[in-house]
Design a protein around this motif. Structure first.
Motif, mmCIF file in Angstrom:
data_model
loop_
_atom_site.group_PDB
_atom_site.id
_atom_site.type_symbol
_atom_site.label_atom_id
_atom_site.label_comp_id
_atom_site.label_asym_id
_atom_site.label_seq_id
_atom_site.Cartn_x
_atom_site.Cartn_y
_atom_site.Cartn_z
ATOM 1 N N GLY A 148 -0.838 27.768 62.895
ATOM 2 C CA GLY A 148 -0.884 28.854 61.932
ATOM 3 C C GLY A 148 -0.228 28.452 60.628
ATOM 4 O O GLY A 148 -0.296 27.296 60.221
ATOM 5 N N GLU A 149 0.445 29.390 60.021
ATOM 6 C CA GLU A 149 1.062 29.117 58.718
ATOM 7 C C GLU A 149 2.156 28.067 58.822
ATOM 8 O O GLU A 149 2.410 27.340 57.874
ATOM 9 C CB GLU A 149 1.668 30.400 58.161
ATOM 10 C CG GLU A 149 0.648 31.365 57.615
ATOM 11 C CD GLU A 149 1.314 32.542 56.944
ATOM 12 O OE1 GLU A 149 2.547 32.639 57.014
ATOM 13 O OE2 GLU A 149 0.586 33.345 56.346
ATOM 14 N N GLU A 150 2.806 27.992 59.975
ATOM 15 C CA GLU A 150 3.950 27.099 60.106
ATOM 16 C C GLU A 150 3.598 25.652 59.851
ATOM 17 O O GLU A 150 4.425 24.875 59.378
ATOM 18 C CB GLU A 150 4.533 27.221 61.505
ATOM 19 C CG GLU A 150 5.574 28.285 61.611
ATOM 20 C CD GLU A 150 6.232 28.266 62.970
ATOM 21 O OE1 GLU A 150 6.053 27.294 63.709
ATOM 22 O OE2 GLU A 150 6.907 29.247 63.268
ATOM 23 N N GLN A 175 7.694 24.380 69.208
ATOM 24 C CA GLN A 175 7.410 24.050 67.801
ATOM 25 C C GLN A 175 5.949 23.598 67.673
ATOM 26 O O GLN A 175 5.481 22.748 68.417
ATOM 27 C CB GLN A 175 8.349 22.922 67.368
ATOM 28 C CG GLN A 175 8.180 22.480 65.938
ATOM 29 C CD GLN A 175 8.762 23.472 64.967
ATOM 30 O OE1 GLN A 175 9.806 24.050 65.229
ATOM 31 N NE2 GLN A 175 8.079 23.681 63.860
ATOM 32 N N GLY A 176 5.245 24.177 66.731
ATOM 33 C CA GLY A 176 3.871 23.765 66.507
ATOM 34 C C GLY A 176 2.863 24.426 67.417
ATOM 35 O O GLY A 176 1.710 24.031 67.433
ATOM 36 N N TRP A 177 3.254 25.416 68.187
ATOM 37 C CA TRP A 177 2.287 26.116 69.036
ATOM 38 C C TRP A 177 2.380 27.616 68.811
ATOM 39 O O TRP A 177 2.083 28.403 69.686
ATOM 40 C CB TRP A 177 2.561 25.822 70.517
ATOM 41 C CG TRP A 177 2.291 24.426 70.897
ATOM 42 C CD1 TRP A 177 3.116 23.361 70.721
ATOM 43 C CD2 TRP A 177 1.114 23.897 71.516
ATOM 44 N NE1 TRP A 177 2.518 22.224 71.189
ATOM 45 C CE2 TRP A 177 1.291 22.525 71.686
ATOM 46 C CE3 TRP A 177 -0.093 24.480 71.945
ATOM 47 C CZ2 TRP A 177 0.332 21.702 72.250
ATOM 48 C CZ3 TRP A 177 -1.040 23.667 72.517
ATOM 49 C CH2 TRP A 177 -0.834 22.294 72.662
ATOM 50 N N ARG A 178 2.843 28.019 67.634
ATOM 51 C CA ARG A 178 3.120 29.453 67.445
ATOM 52 C C ARG A 178 2.016 30.178 66.700
ATOM 53 O O ARG A 178 2.189 31.306 66.298
ATOM 54 C CB ARG A 178 4.435 29.615 66.682
ATOM 55 C CG ARG A 178 5.613 29.169 67.505
ATOM 56 C CD ARG A 178 6.880 29.304 66.738
ATOM 57 N NE ARG A 178 7.890 28.386 67.248
ATOM 58 C CZ ARG A 178 8.926 27.971 66.559
ATOM 59 N NH1 ARG A 178 9.083 28.378 65.318
ATOM 60 N NH2 ARG A 178 9.799 27.142 67.069
ATOM 61 N N GLY A 179 0.901 29.506 66.480
ATOM 62 C CA GLY A 179 -0.142 30.141 65.672
ATOM 63 C C GLY A 179 -1.054 31.062 66.453
ATOM 64 O O GLY A 179 -1.883 31.731 65.869
ATOM 65 N N TYR A 180 -0.929 31.067 67.782
ATOM 66 C CA TYR A 180 -1.892 31.835 68.568
ATOM 67 C C TYR A 180 -1.573 33.315 68.547
ATOM 68 O O TYR A 180 -0.431 33.731 68.385
ATOM 69 C CB TYR A 180 -1.920 31.337 70.006
ATOM 70 C CG TYR A 180 -2.449 29.952 70.159
ATOM 71 C CD1 TYR A 180 -3.785 29.688 69.911
ATOM 72 C CD2 TYR A 180 -1.629 28.908 70.531
ATOM 73 C CE1 TYR A 180 -4.285 28.422 70.034
ATOM 74 C CE2 TYR A 180 -2.122 27.631 70.659
ATOM 75 C CZ TYR A 180 -3.448 27.391 70.415
ATOM 76 O OH TYR A 180 -3.930 26.128 70.538
ATOM 77 N N ASP A 181 -2.624 34.086 68.783
ATOM 78 C CA ASP A 181 -2.487 35.529 68.842
ATOM 79 C C ASP A 181 -1.913 35.930 70.211
ATOM 80 O O ASP A 181 -2.310 35.386 71.242
ATOM 81 C CB ASP A 181 -3.862 36.154 68.633
ATOM 82 C CG ASP A 181 -3.769 37.638 68.481
ATOM 83 O OD1 ASP A 181 -2.790 38.080 67.869
ATOM 84 O OD2 ASP A 181 -4.657 38.351 68.972
ATOM 85 N N ALA A 229 -8.694 21.531 62.102
ATOM 86 C CA ALA A 229 -8.981 22.880 62.611
ATOM 87 C C ALA A 229 -8.024 23.250 63.727
ATOM 88 O O ALA A 229 -7.525 24.373 63.785
ATOM 89 C CB ALA A 229 -10.424 22.952 63.110
ATOM 90 N N GLY A 230 -7.723 22.262 64.600
ATOM 91 C CA GLY A 230 -6.800 22.529 65.684
ATOM 92 C C GLY A 230 -5.415 22.862 65.166
ATOM 93 O O GLY A 230 -4.726 23.717 65.697
ATOM 94 N N LYS A 231 -5.033 22.195 64.093
ATOM 95 C CA LYS A 231 -3.724 22.464 63.493
ATOM 96 C C LYS A 231 -3.662 23.906 62.982
ATOM 97 O O LYS A 231 -2.660 24.603 63.160
ATOM 98 C CB LYS A 231 -3.498 21.485 62.348
ATOM 99 C CG LYS A 231 -2.060 21.377 61.885
ATOM 100 C CD LYS A 231 -1.969 20.242 60.883
ATOM 101 C CE LYS A 231 -0.903 20.479 59.855
ATOM 102 N NZ LYS A 231 0.368 19.886 60.139
ATOM 103 N N ILE A 232 -4.740 24.342 62.355
ATOM 104 C CA ILE A 232 -4.775 25.722 61.870
ATOM 105 C C ILE A 232 -4.635 26.692 63.029
ATOM 106 O O ILE A 232 -3.849 27.643 62.984
ATOM 107 C CB ILE A 232 -6.094 25.991 61.115
ATOM 108 C CG1 ILE A 232 -6.099 25.244 59.805
ATOM 109 C CG2 ILE A 232 -6.281 27.472 60.884
ATOM 110 C CD1 ILE A 232 -7.379 25.414 59.049
ATOM 111 N N GLU A 233 -5.380 26.439 64.106
ATOM 112 C CA GLU A 233 -5.367 27.380 65.230
ATOM 113 C C GLU A 233 -4.025 27.346 65.953
ATOM 114 O O GLU A 233 -3.505 28.370 66.367
ATOM 115 C CB GLU A 233 -6.479 27.025 66.224
ATOM 116 C CG GLU A 233 -7.868 27.341 65.728
ATOM 117 C CD GLU A 233 -8.124 28.825 65.630
ATOM 118 O OE1 GLU A 233 -7.520 29.582 66.404
ATOM 119 O OE2 GLU A 233 -8.917 29.225 64.766
ATOM 120 N N ARG A 234 -3.479 26.124 66.123
ATOM 121 C CA ARG A 234 -2.314 25.974 66.969
ATOM 122 C C ARG A 234 -1.036 26.394 66.248
ATOM 123 O O ARG A 234 -0.187 27.045 66.801
ATOM 124 C CB ARG A 234 -2.212 24.520 67.403
ATOM 125 C CG ARG A 234 -1.280 24.276 68.550
ATOM 126 C CD ARG A 234 -1.477 22.868 69.070
ATOM 127 N NE ARG A 234 -1.440 21.905 67.995
ATOM 128 C CZ ARG A 234 -2.415 21.061 67.710
ATOM 129 N NH1 ARG A 234 -3.503 21.066 68.421
ATOM 130 N NH2 ARG A 234 -2.328 20.232 66.707
#
Lengths: 329, 139
Positions: free
Chosen positions: B92-94, A300-306, B85-90
């Motif tokens: 994403g939309e969630e 949870q909270g680490w799913r934004g990466y490509d 910024a880290g929140k955006i990268e880590r």
């Protein structure tokens, strides 16, 4: 899930572009065909939202990409109906549609002539000027594109996007110092942009590892690259790209840098000593493995990466492990 | 989380309404007694304050409403740039989904990504070619 239509869709993978363009009929159906701009009718109908026009713009981009020209034309017609033919952004979008539909070089020349005609009437039409540059580059006339872009930048020097494009053009020609200079201009305009810091670090690293670089400038480029990557991770916690670059630079310095070491003349561009480089390397390794671990486990909270970036980081880490175990043996 | 905050706010509102009603009843009763006492004895009427329990109820009700409202606010945004910024990268939309399960309207990913994707300089013909190749490969 298809990404939102509200962000520019130029760098999405093909599958998402396809998903976006498949939304086109639904968006076209669900929104009114014409929106009047007169203030009187705005009193009686639902208010128009700026998001709608952004959606149309992005839809045109993805539809043209996937070859759904009909939907693109419909979106364009609606934009024309609302903003008129003289609007600069609408003109640029119309040009974009024509470019996409051009079958051969003569058709492209036609489009180019049209752009030049518009610019002859009004040479402050920046969207059209940008389209002309992009078209020149697309037709392979890179030097023309570069000189036109330099002209545009003389005229509007605070356009960060244009500086970034100039940097990309120089990079494609292998002119690293110029590309770095243009990217530094972008940073002057957007000093907090963590991705631009990382990009500049990548440029410095590419310049340092390019063939035929003298020892002194190698040192300078590597030191600058470390500085830029460090700044990018300072501006953004857990920035995968920044830590990746930091680790790559430190690894290169630690493994092969010693044979290229020249006398350090300029204090400003001093590479950190070996101990500090090792510590930076360790820090980047720890952070990268943390990111890869969490992201692989879909925490949870680490799913934004490509996905591709995570795979590349994993590759870098496993290379590192393989190298160190080879040394131990 | 929302139902807790809503029920606490409602409870506080009921208490406050009750306190107001009690205060009104109390003052009506007082004025009636003062009027009857004045007609009997013609002494100057004594001004009386509200009883302590009504005052306490009012104050407690106000604080309960405040608590409910504070519990119901959306999570605050990070103040520090690097955390945000880290929140955006880590995440994403969630990371930017509000109570209704929708992504915040003003979320736009990395605001500087346009400096790298450069939408105004897009080479549409190249993108078309690449997409056609992707389709040919079997997507």
């Amino acid at each position: 899930m298809a990404p939102s239509l509200l962000y520019p869709a130029t760098q999405l993978p093909p599958a998402s572009a396809l998903a976006l363009s498949q939304q086109a009929p639904a968006v076209l159906r669900s929104s009114p065909a014409t929106v009047s701009s007169s203030p009187l009718s705005a009193l009686f109908s639902a208010p128009e939202k700026p998001e709608l026009w952004i959606k149309y713009e992005n839809l045109i981009l993805s539809c043209l990409r996937t070859g759904d020209d009909q939907a693109a034309h419909q979106c364009l017609e609606r934009l024309v109906a609302r903003f008129g033919n003289g609007n600069e952004r609408v003109q640029a979008l119309r040009g974009l549609v024509k470019e996409a539909e051009a079958q051969d070089d003569s058709a492209l020349e036609e489009v180019l002539k049209e752009y030049e005609q518009i610019l002859a009437e009004n040479d402050t039409n920046i969207p059209i000027a940008k389209r002309r540059i992009a078209l020149l580059r697309s037709m392979g006339r890179v030097s023309d594109a570069a000189s036109a872009l330099v002209q545009l930048l003389e005229f509007s020097p605070t356009d960060a996007e244009a500086w970034s494009e100039l940097s990309d053009i120089y990079l494609s020609q292998g002119l690293y110092p110029q590309a770095i200079y243009a990217m530094e201009e972008v940073l002057l305009l957007a000093p907090n942009a963590w991705n631009i810091h990382a990009r500049l670090g990548e440029l410095q690293f590419m310049a340092a590892t390019a063939p035929g670089v003298a020892g002194g400038s190698y040192q300078k480029y590597m030191a600058e690259a470390i500085k830029r990557f460090a700044r990018s991770v300072e501006l953004c916690d857990d920035y995968l790209r920044g830590y990746y670059g930091l680790k790559l630079v430190c690894k290169t310095l630690l493994s092969g840098g010693s044979n290229k070491t020249a006398k350090q003349t300029d204090d400003e561009f001093a590479i950190p000593d070996t101990r500090n480089t090792e510590r930076l390397n360790e820090l980047a390794t720890a952070k990268l493995s943390e990111i890869v671990r969490h992201s692989t486990a879909r925490d949870q909270g680490w799913r934004g990466y490509d996905e591709a970036e995570i795979a590349a980081a994993r590759q870098l880490l496993s290379d590192d492990v393989a190298a160190s175990s080879a040394i131990e043996r | 989380m929302t139902w807790i905050s809503k029920s606490i706010t409602t409870l506080g509102g009921l208490l406050l309404a009750h306190a107001c009603y009690s205060a009104r009843e109390h003052s009506a009763l007082q004025s009636l007694r003062a009027a009857s006492a004045a007609s009997l004895t013609s002494l100057p009427s004594v001004t009386t304050s509200l009883p302590l329990d009504i005052i306490i109820e009012t104050i407690v009700a106000t604080f309960i409403i405040l608590l409910g409202l504070v519990l119901g606010t959306r999570p605050l945004r990070p103040i520090e740039w690097r955390v945000w910024a880290g929140k955006i990268e880590r995440e994403g939309e969630e990371g930017f989904i509000d109570g209704a399960g929708e992504v915040n309207k003003d979320y736009m990913g990395n605001p500087f990504s346009a400096l790298e994707s450069r939408p105004n300089f897009v080479d549409i013909r190249k993108q078309r070619r690449e997409f056609a190749e992707w389709v040919k490969k079997g997507g």
